[in-house]
Design an enzyme around this catalytic site. Structure first.
Site, mmCIF file in Angstrom:
data_model
loop_
_atom_site.group_PDB
_atom_site.id
_atom_site.type_symbol
_atom_site.label_atom_id
_atom_site.label_comp_id
_atom_site.label_asym_id
_atom_site.label_seq_id
_atom_site.Cartn_x
_atom_site.Cartn_y
_atom_site.Cartn_z
ATOM 1 N N GLU A 45 -10.879 -8.583 0.887
ATOM 2 C CA GLU A 45 -10.559 -7.526 -0.080
ATOM 3 C C GLU A 45 -11.793 -7.168 -0.905
ATOM 4 O O GLU A 45 -12.533 -8.047 -1.349
ATOM 5 C CB GLU A 45 -9.438 -8.020 -0.992
ATOM 6 C CG GLU A 45 -9.027 -7.061 -2.094
ATOM 7 C CD GLU A 45 -7.957 -7.649 -3.013
ATOM 8 O OE1 GLU A 45 -7.292 -6.877 -3.710
ATOM 9 O OE2 GLU A 45 -7.783 -8.892 -3.026
ATOM 10 N N LYS A 113 -3.232 -0.777 -1.183
ATOM 11 C CA LYS A 113 -2.464 -1.869 -1.787
ATOM 12 C C LYS A 113 -1.224 -1.321 -2.499
ATOM 13 O O LYS A 113 -1.303 -0.334 -3.237
ATOM 14 C CB LYS A 113 -3.364 -2.622 -2.771
ATOM 15 C CG LYS A 113 -2.905 -4.004 -3.179
ATOM 16 C CD LYS A 113 -4.046 -4.678 -3.954
ATOM 17 C CE LYS A 113 -3.728 -6.084 -4.375
ATOM 18 N NZ LYS A 113 -4.901 -6.692 -5.078
ATOM 19 N N CYS A 149 -3.804 -8.923 -0.178
ATOM 20 C CA CYS A 149 -3.736 -9.938 -1.233
ATOM 21 C C CYS A 149 -2.347 -10.009 -1.871
ATOM 22 O O CYS A 149 -1.431 -10.576 -1.299
ATOM 23 C CB CYS A 149 -4.824 -9.690 -2.278
ATOM 24 S SG CYS A 149 -5.196 -11.136 -3.308
#
Length: 554
Positions: A45, A113, A149
Site C-alpha cells: 500500500e 480503498k 489493508c
C-alpha cells in the site's frame, strides 16, 4: 497440465515523498519478477509515495508528480510482468487511497480503498474519499480480489469479492508495528480465508517513518487458514509465490516460513529500525546524547550504536556537584563496552554564571526546583551546541513513565530530535537492558555481550539534580507507577476501576493529575518510536488546557 500463476511479493522500505527513489525500487522489484518469470510483482500500500503521507497527499502539486511518476513507471515496465503498487489516485476533486496495476505500458486497473481507518495513528477520513468496493480483476488465468489493508480487516469487502468471482485475495498493507500486532493480523486474515474459502497473500511494508515502524511479517494463507509462506519481520525480503489451479480451486505452493521474534526482540528491533530510518531518511548519520550513568541514557546509547554503528555515536557526560562518582564510572563503562566516544563537559562554571546573572532577580527567594531545572537546561544547551557545531542529531532519553507524568525538564533533558524509548515504560526499560545484554543479532551494529553493566540496571534511579535525590522521592515506585499509567493511558480505565484493583485512591488521583498537566510538555517533545497502540502523539490526543478530572465515583 494444471494452470499456474506466479507472484513475486516485495516486502520493501519506501521513503515518504521520495517518488523517484521509490519508483526505482519498484522497477528493481519488477526486474526481479521478470527474471523469475513472474506474472505479477506486488508491492505494498502507498509504496510509491511512502506511508503515511499525512497532509502531503492534499497538495495538488504532489499528486500531479505522483501521477507523472506512475505513468513513467508504467512505460518503463511495459515488457514483462504486471506490477501492482499503492499510490494516491486523484479523480476530479476526490483523492483515493489506491492500488494500481501497471501492465503493457499503461495503468490497466485501479483498486480504490473502501474502508478508511480513522483510529489510533490513522486519520484517513481527513485525507481520502471512501470508494465503492472494487470488483475482481483478471490477469492471465486468474481473477484477483484486492482488499487494501483496512478493507481486509472487515468481512464485507472480501465476501463481496468472493461472491463476484475472485479466486485469490491479494492484500497490500501499510500496517505499523505495535506490540502483539502480528497475531491480530494473522487472526483477521485467517477469518477472511475461512469466510471466503480463498487463498490470501498479506503483504506489509517495512521501515520507519517518523514515530511509526512498518514491520513486514508478510504471509500467505491457503483455504482453511493453513500457512503457506511467512516472510521475516522487519527485514527486506522478496518471495516468489506459485499458485496452482486444483480441483478445489487455486492453492499456493509451500514456500519458506521465517521464524518471528518475540515481543522483547520486536520492541527492541522497532526502536533500532525507527532511529536508523529517522536519521537516514532525514539526512543524518551521527547521533549525540548525554550519557548520565543512568539506565535510560545507557539503553538509548545502545540503541543508537546498534542502529548507526558505535563510530557514529558521541556521548557526553555533563557532571555537576551532585553527580556521584559511580555515575561517572558507569557512564565510562557503558561507553567503553559499546565502543562509542565519550567526552566530559562539567557544568559547574556555566551554572555559576547563570546563578550570578539571576541573583539580583532571585534575591530573597529560597532555592527550589528552578535551580534543579537550570542544570538540566544547561545540559540541553551544551548538547544542542555540540549538535549544531558537528551536525549530529541530539537524542533525548526520557522513558514513557517520565514523559507521562512530566518528570522531565522542557528545554532541558527533553531537548533533542528523536527519542527511541518514548513509548517504553520504565519497568520495561530495565528488562530491555537485560534482554540486550543477553542477546545479539546480525542486524545490530553494536558489540555483542554485556554492554550495560548490571550496576547501571540495579541502582535506584536518580536525576542527580540535588543531594541524595532519588526518583521515588517524587514518584511512586516504578512498578506501581507503571501499572497505574497502563490503566490510565493504555486502557482508559477510570480512577474507580484502578482503586477497585487495589491502588491507593490518592496516588491514582495524583498520577491522573500529573498526566493531564503535562500535556503541554508532550506537545513540544521530540517524536519517538511507537511500540504500543497508545503511544503519545497520534494514538492519544488530549487538549493541552483541560480542567476536567475523574471524580473517582465510578
Amino acid at each position: 497440465m494444471a494452470e499456474r500463476f506466479r507472484l513475486l511479493i516485495a516486502q520493501w522500505n519506501p521513503t515518504v515523498g521520495a517518488l523517484a527513489a521509490n519508483a526505482a525500487a519498484a522497477r528493481a522489484a519488477w526486474d526481479q519478477g521478470r527474471a523469475a518469470g513472474a506474472d505479477l510483482v506486488m508491492l505494498p500500500e502507498m509504496f510509491l509515495t511512502g506511508y503515511q503521507t499525512q497532509d502531503l497527499v492534499l497538495r495538488r502539486a504532489f499528486l500531479r508528480d505522483v501521477a507523472a511518476t506512475l505513468a513513467q513507471l508504467a512505460a518503463d515496465c511495459a515488457d514483462g510482468p504486471a506490477l501492482g503498487l499503492g499510490a494516491p489516485d486523484l479523480v476530479g476533486e476526490r483523492v483515493y487511497n489506491a492500488w494500481h496495476v501497471l501492465h503493457e505500458g499503461r495503468i490497466t486497473t485501479v483498486i480504490r480503498k473502501h474502508h478508511l481507518p480513522n483510529t489510533d495513528v490513522f486519520d484517513e477520513h481527513r485525507l481520502y474519499t471512501a470508494a465503492p468496493v472494487s470488483g475482481p480483476w483478471r490477469l492471465g488465468p486468474i481473477r484477483i480480489g484486492t482488499p487494501i489493508c483496512e478493507d481486509a480487516w472487515h468481512p464485507d469487502v472480501a465476501e463481496t469479492l468472493a461472491e463476484t468471482g475472485a479466486q485469490i485475495l491479494l492484500v497490500p498493507n501499510g500496517s505499523p508495528y505495535a506490540r502483539g500486532k502480528h497475531d491480530t493480523r494473522m487472526q483477521l486474515m485467517v477469518a477472511r480465508v475461512i469466510e471466503t474459502g480463498l487463498p490470501l497473500v498479506y503483504l506489509n511494508m517495512i521501515g520507519g517513518q517518523d514515530d511509526q515502524v512498518f514491520d513486514g511479517g508478510s504471509f500467505v494463507l491457503n483455504p482453511g487458514g493453513r500457512l503457506a509462506a511467512q516472510l521475516p519481520a522487519f527485514d527486506s525480503a522478496t518471495q516468489v509465490i506459485d499458485f496452482a489451479h486444483t480441483d478445489d480451486g487455486w492453492r499456493a505452493d509451500p514456500a519458506p516460513r521465517a521464524l518471528l521474534p518475540d515481543e522483547w526482540e520486536s520492541d527492541y528491533r522497532a526502536m533500532v529500525d525507527s532511529l536508523r530510518d529517522y536519521f537516514g531518511k532525514s539526512g543524518f548519520s551521527r547521533a549525540i546524547l548525554g550519557l548520565s550513568g543512568g539506565i535510560d541514557s545507557a539503553i538509548v546509547a545502545t540503541i543508537a550504536a546498534d542502529a548507526l554503528g558505535p563510530e557514529n555515536v558521541h556521548c557526553v557526560m555533563l557532571p555537576s556537584e551532585y553527580t556521584s562518582a559511580h555515575s561517572l564510572e558507569d557512564a565510562a563503562a557503558v561507553a567503553t563496552a559499546l565502543g562509542v566516544r565519550l567526552d566530559t563537559v562539567p557544568i559547574d562554571d556555566p551554572r555559576a554564571a547563570v546563578s550570578r546573572a539571576l541573583a539580583p532577580l532571585f534575591a530573597g527567594t529560597a532555592p527550589d526546583v528552578t535551580e534543579e531545572n537550570i542544570q538540566s537546561r544547561l545540559r540541553g544547551l551544551l548538547l544542542m551546541a555540540l549538535s549544531n557545531k558537528f551536525g549530529a542529531m541530539l537524542l533525548t532519553t526520557g522513558n514513557k513513565s517520565e514523559v507521562a507524568v512530566g518528570y522531565c525538564t522542557i528545554y532541558g533533558d527533553m531537548a533533542g530530535g528523536y527519542n527511541p524509548i518514548k513509548d517504553l515504560y520504565k519497568t520495561r526499560v530495565f528488562e530491555t537492558c537485560r534482554w540486550r545484554n543477553a542477546n545479539h543479532r546480525p542486524w545490530m551494529k553494536g558489540p555483542a555481550g554485556e554492554v550495560i553493566p548490571p550496576r547501571v540496571i540495579d541502582k535506584p534511579p536518580s536525576a542527580e539534580l540535588r543531594a541524595d535525590q532519588k526518583d521515588e522521592d517524587s514518584l511512586p515506585p516504578y512498578p506501581v507507577l507503571d501499572a497505574i499509567l497502563e490503566g490510565l493511558v493504555d486502557r482508559d480505565m477510570s480512577v474507580a476501576e484502578l482503586v477497585a484493583a487495589g491502588f491507593d485512591p490518592a496516588t491514582v488521583k495524583r498520577i491522573e493529575h500529573l498526566i493531564f498537566i503535562s500535556e503541554w510538555k508532550r506537545f513540544q517533545s521530540a517524536p519517538g518510536t511507537r511500540l504500543t497502540g497508545r503511544a503519545f502523539w497520534l494514538d492519544r490526543r488530549y487538549p493541552i488546557v483541560n480542567r476536567w478530572r475523574d471524580s473517582g465515583r465510578g
